[in-house]
Design a protein around this motif. Structure first.
Motif, PDB file in Angstrom:
ATOM      1  N   GLN A 127      -3.072   2.818   5.012  1.00  0.00           N
ATOM      2  CA  GLN A 127      -3.131   3.139   3.590  1.00  0.00           C
ATOM      3  C   GLN A 127      -2.798   1.851   2.855  1.00  0.00           C
ATOM      4  O   GLN A 127      -1.799   1.193   3.166  1.00  0.00           O
ATOM      5  N   LEU A 128      -3.629   1.494   1.882  1.00  0.00           N
ATOM      6  CA  LEU A 128      -3.494   0.204   1.216  1.00  0.00           C
ATOM      7  C   LEU A 128      -3.547   0.377  -0.297  1.00  0.00           C
ATOM      8  O   LEU A 128      -4.521   0.916  -0.827  1.00  0.00           O
ATOM      9  N   PRO A 165      -8.206  -0.428  12.398  1.00  0.00           N
ATOM     10  CA  PRO A 165      -7.906   0.879  11.816  1.00  0.00           C
ATOM     11  C   PRO A 165      -8.745   1.103  10.559  1.00  0.00           C
ATOM     12  O   PRO A 165      -9.112   0.150   9.869  1.00  0.00           O
ATOM     13  N   THR A 166      -9.044   2.359  10.276  1.00  0.00           N
ATOM     14  CA  THR A 166      -9.749   2.672   9.037  1.00  0.00           C
ATOM     15  C   THR A 166      -8.800   2.442   7.863  1.00  0.00           C
ATOM     16  O   THR A 166      -7.587   2.539   7.998  1.00  0.00           O
ATOM     17  N   ILE A 167      -9.379   2.136   6.706  1.00  0.00           N
ATOM     18  CA  ILE A 167      -8.597   1.874   5.501  1.00  0.00           C
ATOM     19  C   ILE A 167      -8.736   3.049   4.548  1.00  0.00           C
ATOM     20  O   ILE A 167      -9.836   3.504   4.255  1.00  0.00           O
ATOM     21  N   GLU A 168      -7.600   3.524   4.081  1.00  0.00           N
ATOM     22  CA  GLU A 168      -7.573   4.514   3.003  1.00  0.00           C
ATOM     23  C   GLU A 168      -7.071   3.786   1.769  1.00  0.00           C
ATOM     24  O   GLU A 168      -5.940   3.291   1.742  1.00  0.00           O
ATOM     25  N   TRP A 169      -7.919   3.654   0.776  1.00  0.00           N
ATOM     26  CA  TRP A 169      -7.559   2.947  -0.445  1.00  0.00           C
ATOM     27  C   TRP A 169      -6.698   3.857  -1.313  1.00  0.00           C
ATOM     28  O   TRP A 169      -7.104   4.966  -1.648  1.00  0.00           O
ATOM     29  N   GLY A 174       1.502  -0.939   1.408  1.00  0.00           N
ATOM     30  CA  GLY A 174       0.635  -0.601   2.526  1.00  0.00           C
ATOM     31  C   GLY A 174       1.440   0.007   3.649  1.00  0.00           C
ATOM     32  O   GLY A 174       2.646  -0.199   3.731  1.00  0.00           O
ATOM     33  N   VAL A 175       0.754   0.771   4.501  1.00  0.00           N
ATOM     34  CA  VAL A 175       1.426   1.362   5.657  1.00  0.00           C
ATOM     35  C   VAL A 175       0.402   1.563   6.771  1.00  0.00           C
ATOM     36  O   VAL A 175      -0.741   1.936   6.523  1.00  0.00           O
ATOM     37  N   TYR A 197      -3.269  -6.101   3.123  1.00  0.00           N
ATOM     38  CA  TYR A 197      -4.319  -5.947   4.131  1.00  0.00           C
ATOM     39  C   TYR A 197      -3.988  -6.671   5.440  1.00  0.00           C
ATOM     40  O   TYR A 197      -3.932  -6.066   6.509  1.00  0.00           O
ATOM     41  N   VAL A 198      -3.747  -7.968   5.375  1.00  0.00           N
ATOM     42  CA  VAL A 198      -3.444  -8.751   6.588  1.00  0.00           C
ATOM     43  C   VAL A 198      -2.144  -8.267   7.217  1.00  0.00           C
ATOM     44  O   VAL A 198      -2.065  -8.095   8.434  1.00  0.00           O
TER      45      VAL A 198
END
Length: 126
Positions: A69-70, A28-32, A58-59, A83-84
Motif C-alpha cells: 500500500q503506497l 508485489p502488487t501496488i495498492e495506491w 507505505g506498508v 516505493y523503493v
C-alpha cells in the motif's frame, strides 16, 4: 514529473526491482492510497489495516497478500514516495532475511541501496 503513474511505474519497476535489486520474479502488487484515504501527516499518510495507530506513507503486506500500500497524493513522484523503501522490505523478505521492520539492514541506512535507487529514479525523471 508524475505525468502518468501507470506508465511511469513500468520504468520504475525495471530500475528498482529488476535491475537495482536483481529480482527475477514479479514485484508485489501496488495498492495506491489516494485522496480521502490520506488522513494523517497533513494529507500524505494513512493508517494501514495492520496497524491502526501508526500513520505511514507505505506498508508491505507480507502476512496477507504480498502487496504494497503506497500513499500517493496528486503531486507525488516515485523518488519521493515510499516505493523503493517498501520494495526493499519485499526484497529482504523474499530473500529469506525477514521483513526488517526496524530498518536495521544497511540498505535502509544513509547511502544505502534505498537512497541510491531513489536517486536513480529521480535522474530518470520519476
Amino acid at each position: 514529473y508524475g505525468i502518468n503513474r501507470d506508465v511511469d511505474i513500468l520504468l520504475a519497476k525495471e530500475i528498482v526491482w529488476a535491475i537495482g535489486l536483481a529480482e527475477q520474479t514479479e514485484p508485489p502488487t501496488i495498492e495506491w492510497v489516494e485522496k480521502s484515504q490520506l488522513v494523517c501527516r497533513n494529507g500524505i499518510g494513512f493508517y494501514p489495516l495492520s496497524d491502526r495507530d501508526t500513520c505511514v506513507n507505505g506498508v508491505y503486506n507480507y502476512q496477507t497478500d504480498d502487496s504494497i500500500q503506497l500513499a500517493w497524493p496528486d503531486w507525488m513522484v516515485f523518488h519521493n514516495s515510499a516505493y523503493v523503501h517498501e520494495l526493499y522490505h519485499a526484497h529482504l523478505y523474499r530473500s529469506g532475511f525477514g521483513v526488517d521492520p526496524n530498518h536495521n539492514d544497511a540498505g535502509f541506512q544513509l547511502g544505502g541501496i534505498v537512497e541510491r535507487l531513489n536517486r536513480e529514479l529521480c535522474q530518470a525523471g520519476l
